[in-house]
Scaffold this motif. Structure first.
Motif, PDB file in Angstrom:
ATOM      1  N   ALA A  33      -3.457  12.213 -23.430  1.00 35.03           N
ATOM      2  CA  ALA A  33      -2.611  12.729 -22.364  1.00 35.03           C
ATOM      3  C   ALA A  33      -1.827  11.604 -21.700  1.00 35.03           C
ATOM      4  O   ALA A  33      -2.287  10.459 -21.606  1.00 35.03           O
ATOM      5  CB  ALA A  33      -3.439  13.457 -21.323  1.00 35.03           C
ATOM      6  N   MET A  34      -0.634  11.938 -21.248  1.00 32.93           N
ATOM      7  CA  MET A  34       0.210  11.054 -20.452  1.00 32.93           C
ATOM      8  C   MET A  34       0.558  11.808 -19.176  1.00 32.93           C
ATOM      9  O   MET A  34       0.726  13.034 -19.208  1.00 32.93           O
ATOM     10  CB  MET A  34       1.505  10.719 -21.189  1.00 32.93           C
ATOM     11  N   GLY A  35       0.698  11.083 -18.097  1.00 33.60           N
ATOM     12  CA  GLY A  35       1.003  11.769 -16.848  1.00 33.60           C
ATOM     13  C   GLY A  35       1.724  10.896 -15.855  1.00 33.60           C
ATOM     14  O   GLY A  35       1.823   9.675 -16.028  1.00 33.60           O
ATOM     15  N   TRP A  36       2.254  11.563 -14.841  1.00 35.30           N
ATOM     16  CA  TRP A  36       2.880  10.890 -13.709  1.00 35.30           C
ATOM     17  C   TRP A  36       2.167  11.321 -12.428  1.00 35.30           C
ATOM     18  O   TRP A  36       1.911  12.511 -12.227  1.00 35.30           O
ATOM     19  CB  TRP A  36       4.360  11.254 -13.608  1.00 35.30           C
ATOM     20  N   TYR A  37       1.868  10.334 -11.602  1.00 34.45           N
ATOM     21  CA  TYR A  37       1.276  10.559 -10.295  1.00 34.45           C
ATOM     22  C   TYR A  37       2.212   9.948  -9.259  1.00 34.45           C
ATOM     23  O   TYR A  37       3.057   9.115  -9.586  1.00 34.45           O
ATOM     24  CB  TYR A  37      -0.097   9.885 -10.196  1.00 34.45           C
ATOM     25  N   ARG A  38       2.032  10.339  -8.017  1.00 32.60           N
ATOM     26  CA  ARG A  38       2.799   9.716  -6.952  1.00 32.60           C
ATOM     27  C   ARG A  38       1.928   9.569  -5.707  1.00 32.60           C
ATOM     28  O   ARG A  38       0.977  10.313  -5.503  1.00 32.60           O
ATOM     29  CB  ARG A  38       4.055  10.520  -6.628  1.00 32.60           C
ATOM     30  N   GLN A  39       2.322   8.575  -4.913  1.00 31.08           N
ATOM     31  CA  GLN A  39       1.613   8.327  -3.668  1.00 31.08           C
ATOM     32  C   GLN A  39       2.615   7.988  -2.581  1.00 31.08           C
ATOM     33  O   GLN A  39       3.345   6.994  -2.681  1.00 31.08           O
ATOM     34  CB  GLN A  39       0.601   7.193  -3.831  1.00 31.08           C
ATOM     35  N   ALA A  40       2.647   8.829  -1.570  1.00 31.76           N
ATOM     36  CA  ALA A  40       3.494   8.597  -0.404  1.00 31.76           C
ATOM     37  C   ALA A  40       2.700   7.846   0.653  1.00 31.76           C
ATOM     38  O   ALA A  40       1.464   7.893   0.661  1.00 31.76           O
ATOM     39  CB  ALA A  40       3.992   9.930   0.144  1.00 31.76           C
ATOM     40  N   ARG A  45      -3.003   9.705  -3.677  1.00 28.68           N
ATOM     41  CA  ARG A  45      -2.254   9.822  -4.928  1.00 28.68           C
ATOM     42  C   ARG A  45      -2.461  11.224  -5.483  1.00 28.68           C
ATOM     43  O   ARG A  45      -3.584  11.749  -5.490  1.00 28.68           O
ATOM     44  CB  ARG A  45      -2.735   8.772  -5.929  1.00 28.68           C
ATOM     45  N   GLU A  46      -1.376  11.828  -5.966  1.00 28.49           N
ATOM     46  CA  GLU A  46      -1.449  13.183  -6.492  1.00 28.49           C
ATOM     47  C   GLU A  46      -0.801  13.273  -7.856  1.00 28.49           C
ATOM     48  O   GLU A  46       0.145  12.538  -8.161  1.00 28.49           O
ATOM     49  CB  GLU A  46      -0.762  14.170  -5.537  1.00 28.49           C
ATOM     50  N   LEU A  47      -1.291  14.204  -8.656  1.00 30.46           N
ATOM     51  CA  LEU A  47      -0.701  14.452  -9.960  1.00 30.46           C
ATOM     52  C   LEU A  47       0.635  15.168  -9.792  1.00 30.46           C
ATOM     53  O   LEU A  47       0.733  16.154  -9.069  1.00 30.46           O
ATOM     54  CB  LEU A  47      -1.641  15.305 -10.813  1.00 30.46           C
ATOM     55  N   VAL A  48       1.645  14.663 -10.470  1.00 33.63           N
ATOM     56  CA  VAL A  48       2.961  15.299 -10.470  1.00 33.63           C
ATOM     57  C   VAL A  48       3.139  16.144 -11.727  1.00 33.63           C
ATOM     58  O   VAL A  48       3.521  17.308 -11.665  1.00 33.63           O
ATOM     59  CB  VAL A  48       4.074  14.237 -10.396  1.00 33.63           C
ATOM     60  N   ALA A  49       2.872  15.544 -12.881  1.00 38.97           N
ATOM     61  CA  ALA A  49       3.045  16.240 -14.153  1.00 38.97           C
ATOM     62  C   ALA A  49       2.238  15.525 -15.222  1.00 38.97           C
ATOM     63  O   ALA A  49       2.006  14.317 -15.128  1.00 38.97           O
ATOM     64  CB  ALA A  49       4.515  16.292 -14.556  1.00 38.97           C
ATOM     65  N   ALA A  50       1.828  16.287 -16.230  1.00 39.35           N
ATOM     66  CA  ALA A  50       1.076  15.712 -17.337  1.00 39.35           C
ATOM     67  C   ALA A  50       1.462  16.410 -18.625  1.00 39.35           C
ATOM     68  O   ALA A  50       1.919  17.562 -18.607  1.00 39.35           O
ATOM     69  CB  ALA A  50      -0.427  15.826 -17.095  1.00 39.35           C
ATOM     70  N   ILE A  51       1.279  15.687 -19.741  1.00 40.44           N
ATOM     71  CA  ILE A  51       1.600  16.250 -21.050  1.00 40.44           C
ATOM     72  C   ILE A  51       0.552  15.764 -22.037  1.00 40.44           C
ATOM     73  O   ILE A  51       0.179  14.585 -22.058  1.00 40.44           O
ATOM     74  CB  ILE A  51       3.029  15.856 -21.482  1.00 40.44           C
ATOM     75  N   THR A  52       0.054  16.680 -22.849  1.00 42.82           N
ATOM     76  CA  THR A  52      -0.960  16.326 -23.833  1.00 42.82           C
ATOM     77  C   THR A  52      -0.306  15.859 -25.128  1.00 42.82           C
ATOM     78  O   THR A  52       0.912  15.939 -25.306  1.00 42.82           O
ATOM     79  CB  THR A  52      -1.861  17.516 -24.139  1.00 42.82           C
ATOM     80  N   SER A  53      -1.144  15.412 -26.071  1.00 41.13           N
ATOM     81  CA  SER A  53      -0.624  14.984 -27.364  1.00 41.13           C
ATOM     82  C   SER A  53      -0.005  16.159 -28.122  1.00 41.13           C
ATOM     83  O   SER A  53       0.865  15.953 -28.972  1.00 41.13           O
ATOM     84  CB  SER A  53      -1.740  14.352 -28.195  1.00 41.13           C
ATOM     85  N   GLY A  54      -0.417  17.369 -27.785  1.00 37.30           N
ATOM     86  CA  GLY A  54       0.172  18.549 -28.394  1.00 37.30           C
ATOM     87  C   GLY A  54       1.329  19.131 -27.612  1.00 37.30           C
ATOM     88  O   GLY A  54       1.770  20.248 -27.881  1.00 37.30           O
TER      89      GLY A  54
END
Length: 122
Positions: A33-40, A45-54
């Motif tokens: 999995a790959m993902g983007w998190y953000r922290q204001a 820190r919170e998950l923004v979006a994620a994508i699996t190998s599939g």
């Protein structure tokens, strides 16, 4: 063993767009999995979006319909296209990869990018 390098942050006006990218290098056996998190400031820190190998994707409710995550597995790269940006999207954005390295191919480790600032302001 693995390095992640992010790019693409910056200052944008409300309603504008930015595209973030994050590329991994090193002793990579596989990236799951790959993902983007953000922290204001002052927030967790919170998950923004994620994508699996599939290529299965998951988004935070606050960004659905505005952000799109994609990956180029051949380049070990993940992207985050951010449209219709709002001031509340202002944060430091971090990429996260779940990586199996060549020395331990059946064991997965989290790796993080250095963070890139996204500021949405007029």
């Amino acid at each position: 063993q693995v390095q992640l390098v992010e790019s693409g942050g910056g200052l944008v006006q409300p309603g504008g767009s930015l595209r973030l990218s994050c590329t991994a290098s090193g002793s990579i056996f596989s990236i799951n999995a790959m993902g983007w998190y953000r922290q204001a400031p002052g927030k967790q820190r919170e998950l923004v979006a994620a994508i699996t190998s599939g290529a299965y994707t998951n988004y935070a409710n606050s960004v659905k319909g505005r952000f799109t995550i994609s990956r180029d597995s051949a380049k070990n790269t993940v992207y985050l296209q951010m449209n219709s940006l709002k001031p509340e999207d202002t944060a430091v954005y971090y990429c996260n990869f779940k990586v199996a390295v060549t020395t331990t191919p059946f064991y997965e480790t989290d790796y993080w990018g250095q963070g890139t600032q996204v500021t949405v302001s007029s």
